[in-house]
Scaffold this motif. Sequence first.
Motif, mmCIF file in Angstrom:
data_model
loop_
_atom_site.group_PDB
_atom_site.id
_atom_site.type_symbol
_atom_site.label_atom_id
_atom_site.label_comp_id
_atom_site.label_asym_id
_atom_site.label_seq_id
_atom_site.Cartn_x
_atom_site.Cartn_y
_atom_site.Cartn_z
ATOM 1 N N VAL A 221 -36.219 -7.734 82.649
ATOM 2 C CA VAL A 221 -35.857 -8.808 81.554
ATOM 3 C C VAL A 221 -34.939 -8.524 81.325
ATOM 4 C CG1 VAL A 221 -36.422 -9.815 79.951
ATOM 5 C CG2 VAL A 221 -37.939 -8.207 80.780
ATOM 6 N N SER A 222 -33.839 -9.653 81.921
ATOM 7 C CA SER A 222 -32.438 -10.283 81.699
ATOM 8 C C SER A 222 -32.776 -11.678 80.985
ATOM 9 C CB SER A 222 -31.900 -10.125 82.476
ATOM 10 O OG SER A 222 -32.137 -10.594 83.290
ATOM 11 N N PHE A 223 -31.353 -11.925 80.574
ATOM 12 C CA PHE A 223 -31.467 -13.605 79.527
ATOM 13 C C PHE A 223 -31.266 -14.252 81.003
ATOM 14 C CE2 PHE A 223 -31.144 -10.487 76.255
ATOM 15 C CZ PHE A 223 -32.698 -10.459 75.921
ATOM 16 N N ASP A 224 -30.768 -15.905 80.720
ATOM 17 C CA ASP A 224 -30.428 -17.100 80.534
ATOM 18 C C ASP A 224 -30.237 -17.815 80.270
ATOM 19 O OD1 ASP A 224 -32.550 -18.917 81.878
ATOM 20 O OD2 ASP A 224 -33.361 -18.094 81.692
ATOM 21 N N LEU A 225 -28.943 -18.971 80.504
ATOM 22 C CA LEU A 225 -28.007 -19.502 79.283
ATOM 23 C C LEU A 225 -28.916 -21.376 80.265
ATOM 24 C CD1 LEU A 225 -24.994 -18.888 77.620
ATOM 25 C CD2 LEU A 225 -27.525 -19.275 76.239
ATOM 26 N N GLU A 226 -29.052 -22.231 79.745
ATOM 27 C CA GLU A 226 -29.370 -23.707 79.873
ATOM 28 C C GLU A 226 -28.027 -24.378 79.600
ATOM 29 O OE1 GLU A 226 -33.396 -24.329 81.810
ATOM 30 O OE2 GLU A 226 -33.820 -23.051 79.763
ATOM 31 N N GLY A 227 -26.834 -24.545 80.110
ATOM 32 C CA GLY A 227 -26.515 -25.197 79.455
ATOM 33 C C GLY A 227 -25.187 -24.606 78.491
ATOM 34 N N ALA A 228 -23.557 -24.953 79.002
ATOM 35 C CA ALA A 228 -22.526 -24.186 79.089
ATOM 36 C C ALA A 228 -21.794 -24.524 77.164
ATOM 37 C CB ALA A 228 -21.720 -24.904 79.418
ATOM 38 N N LEU A 229 -22.264 -25.699 76.760
ATOM 39 C CA LEU A 229 -22.450 -25.583 75.195
ATOM 40 C C LEU A 229 -22.199 -24.442 74.728
ATOM 41 C CD1 LEU A 229 -24.195 -29.344 73.732
ATOM 42 C CD2 LEU A 229 -21.363 -28.458 74.816
ATOM 43 N N PRO A 230 -22.973 -23.617 74.662
ATOM 44 C CA PRO A 230 -23.150 -22.124 73.489
ATOM 45 C C PRO A 230 -21.815 -21.167 73.776
ATOM 46 C CG PRO A 230 -25.383 -22.482 74.650
ATOM 47 C CD PRO A 230 -24.393 -23.548 74.799
ATOM 48 N N LEU A 231 -20.875 -21.759 75.851
ATOM 49 C CA LEU A 231 -20.136 -21.151 75.101
ATOM 50 C C LEU A 231 -18.707 -21.553 74.713
ATOM 51 C CD1 LEU A 231 -19.779 -20.775 79.868
ATOM 52 C CD2 LEU A 231 -21.057 -19.620 78.206
ATOM 53 N N MET A 232 -19.120 -22.865 74.352
ATOM 54 C CA MET A 232 -18.073 -23.148 73.123
ATOM 55 C C MET A 232 -16.421 -23.713 73.724
ATOM 56 S SD MET A 232 -18.573 -20.656 70.243
ATOM 57 C CE MET A 232 -17.622 -21.748 68.846
ATOM 58 N N ASP A 233 -16.669 -24.120 75.422
ATOM 59 C CA ASP A 233 -15.574 -24.926 76.087
ATOM 60 C C ASP A 233 -14.483 -22.995 76.302
ATOM 61 O OD1 ASP A 233 -16.276 -26.787 76.088
ATOM 62 O OD2 ASP A 233 -14.548 -28.241 74.651
ATOM 63 N N ALA B 37 -18.638 -13.626 79.195
ATOM 64 C CA ALA B 37 -18.201 -12.037 79.974
ATOM 65 C C ALA B 37 -19.245 -11.191 78.640
ATOM 66 C CB ALA B 37 -16.759 -11.506 79.495
ATOM 67 N N LEU B 38 -18.990 -11.881 77.175
ATOM 68 C CA LEU B 38 -19.503 -11.760 76.020
ATOM 69 C C LEU B 38 -20.959 -11.392 76.543
ATOM 70 C CD1 LEU B 38 -19.360 -10.348 73.052
ATOM 71 C CD2 LEU B 38 -19.271 -13.348 72.571
ATOM 72 N N TYR B 39 -21.468 -12.858 76.764
ATOM 73 C CA TYR B 39 -22.928 -13.282 77.199
ATOM 74 C C TYR B 39 -23.385 -11.848 77.911
ATOM 75 C CZ TYR B 39 -23.092 -17.087 74.581
ATOM 76 O OH TYR B 39 -23.252 -18.469 72.713
ATOM 77 N N HIS B 40 -22.544 -11.426 79.044
ATOM 78 C CA HIS B 40 -23.086 -10.620 80.180
ATOM 79 C C HIS B 40 -22.844 -9.054 79.488
ATOM 80 C CE1 HIS B 40 -22.298 -7.924 83.047
ATOM 81 N NE2 HIS B 40 -22.724 -9.130 84.200
ATOM 82 N N GLN B 41 -22.800 -9.113 78.252
ATOM 83 C CA GLN B 41 -22.527 -8.049 77.986
ATOM 84 C C GLN B 41 -23.662 -7.721 76.931
ATOM 85 O OE1 GLN B 41 -18.685 -7.155 75.737
ATOM 86 N NE2 GLN B 41 -17.711 -7.512 77.534
ATOM 87 N N LEU B 42 -24.176 -8.603 76.915
ATOM 88 C CA LEU B 42 -25.359 -9.391 75.769
ATOM 89 C C LEU B 42 -26.937 -9.384 76.345
ATOM 90 C CD1 LEU B 42 -23.693 -11.497 72.812
ATOM 91 C CD2 LEU B 42 -24.407 -9.229 73.050
ATOM 92 N N GLY B 43 -26.473 -8.835 77.930
ATOM 93 C CA GLY B 43 -27.921 -9.122 78.560
ATOM 94 C C GLY B 43 -27.728 -10.711 79.357
ATOM 95 N N VAL B 44 -26.942 -11.317 79.167
ATOM 96 C CA VAL B 44 -27.367 -13.145 79.935
ATOM 97 C C VAL B 44 -26.738 -12.270 81.573
ATOM 98 C CG1 VAL B 44 -26.945 -15.035 80.458
ATOM 99 C CG2 VAL B 44 -27.081 -14.214 77.972
ATOM 100 N N ARG B 45 -27.763 -13.043 82.471
ATOM 101 C CA ARG B 45 -27.119 -12.415 83.981
ATOM 102 C C ARG B 45 -27.097 -13.913 84.571
ATOM 103 N NH1 ARG B 45 -25.262 -9.302 82.387
ATOM 104 N NH2 ARG B 45 -25.385 -6.818 82.766
ATOM 105 N N GLN B 46 -27.589 -15.302 84.625
ATOM 106 C CA GLN B 46 -28.003 -16.587 84.519
ATOM 107 C C GLN B 46 -27.099 -17.381 84.119
ATOM 108 O OE1 GLN B 46 -31.645 -16.164 87.737
ATOM 109 N NE2 GLN B 46 -32.098 -18.434 85.806
ATOM 110 N N ILE B 47 -26.627 -18.649 84.316
ATOM 111 C CA ILE B 47 -26.977 -19.534 83.615
ATOM 112 C C ILE B 47 -26.002 -20.937 84.385
ATOM 113 C CG2 ILE B 47 -23.877 -19.129 83.745
ATOM 114 C CD1 ILE B 47 -23.568 -19.718 80.885
ATOM 115 N N HIS B 48 -26.294 -21.757 83.833
ATOM 116 C CA HIS B 48 -26.385 -22.839 84.293
ATOM 117 C C HIS B 48 -25.170 -23.879 82.913
ATOM 118 C CE1 HIS B 48 -30.559 -23.990 83.115
ATOM 119 N NE2 HIS B 48 -30.011 -24.860 83.200
ATOM 120 N N PHE B 49 -24.837 -25.138 83.925
ATOM 121 C CA PHE B 49 -23.598 -25.482 83.103
ATOM 122 C C PHE B 49 -24.218 -27.636 82.361
ATOM 123 C CE2 PHE B 49 -19.708 -23.330 85.539
ATOM 124 C CZ PHE B 49 -19.826 -22.330 85.089
#
Length: 321
Positions: A84-96, A102-114
């Motif tokens: 299992v790994s994690f993904d984020l659906e959108g850039a708002l959690p990146l807070m611009d 890189a922080l989310y990557h350390q927490l296990g997120v391996r996929q993102i769309h913006f």
Amino acid sequence: MIHWDAHACLPIHPQASFAPIDALRAYGVNYVSVNVGADMNPVSQVMAVIAGFRATIAASPERYLLASSVADIRKAAAQEKIAVSFDLEGALPLMDSPEMVALYHQLGVRQIHFAYNRNNNVADGCHDMERGLTPLGRRMVRAVNDAGMLMDCSHSGRRSSLDIMEASDQPVIFSHANPLALAEHGRNVSDEQIRACAATGGVVCVSGLSFFLGSDNPTADDVARHAAYIAGLVGVEHAGIGLDICFREEGLDDTPSGDFDPSYWWPASAGYDMEQPPSFTPVETWKLLPAALEKTGMSKEEAALVMGGNMMRVAQQVWKA
């Protein structure tokens, strides 16, 4: 043979049951990317969900492995676990902030769309005004490439997706998106987008959602038909599977806090009916897909590429241990 589900949704709640993940494992899935939040979810909710999901995985090492590399996926398969790994659906959690990638990557997120359906400061959603990738968005693409994270264009606007694929120096994917040529829906992607994705070396993974397949009661044959279209257009090495099953749990409320308006994120003008939610292909689809893909004319070897080999290839290139 690795079976790779490029996107699945549990309730966005730290106490969400992993029983659906166990079901995927039982039906032959070796790896699944689990969503931990989208643009409508505040960062506090996303972080709580990541913490909760990581704790669930850590508490059952005999069943789950938090994957950070393709080697981890192979290891999990050999041990009859699901990776299992994690993904984020959108850039708002990146807070611009590109540094958040890189922080989310350390927490296990391996996929993102913006962007999730609607525009933000980074990119356009597929159900909003078309502007293209912003200057901040170009910096975000570099951050995603540098972190070794899969750059995903699902839910993104047409022009933004093409800009992202032009800006990325790594393969780009659609983790759950279907050909517009087979089903008329704003979330589906044009032949132009599919060709651009393939040109990066990426993969378009077919969703099992009824709206996007053009079938009220979608089956493995429907999924296979969409995968075969992609394979026919750009080659079988660019087709994959991301069933996008949204698992619900009775009594668990994952409604985002604040002024959340579902009709904004899923507008009726784009073809969504909040009174009649979509249906999904069942988890058992994973057992039926090999035969369904072969019925379209694919060989066993080609079906295996669609079922996971293609995404393994892309992840091998993009992810950094």
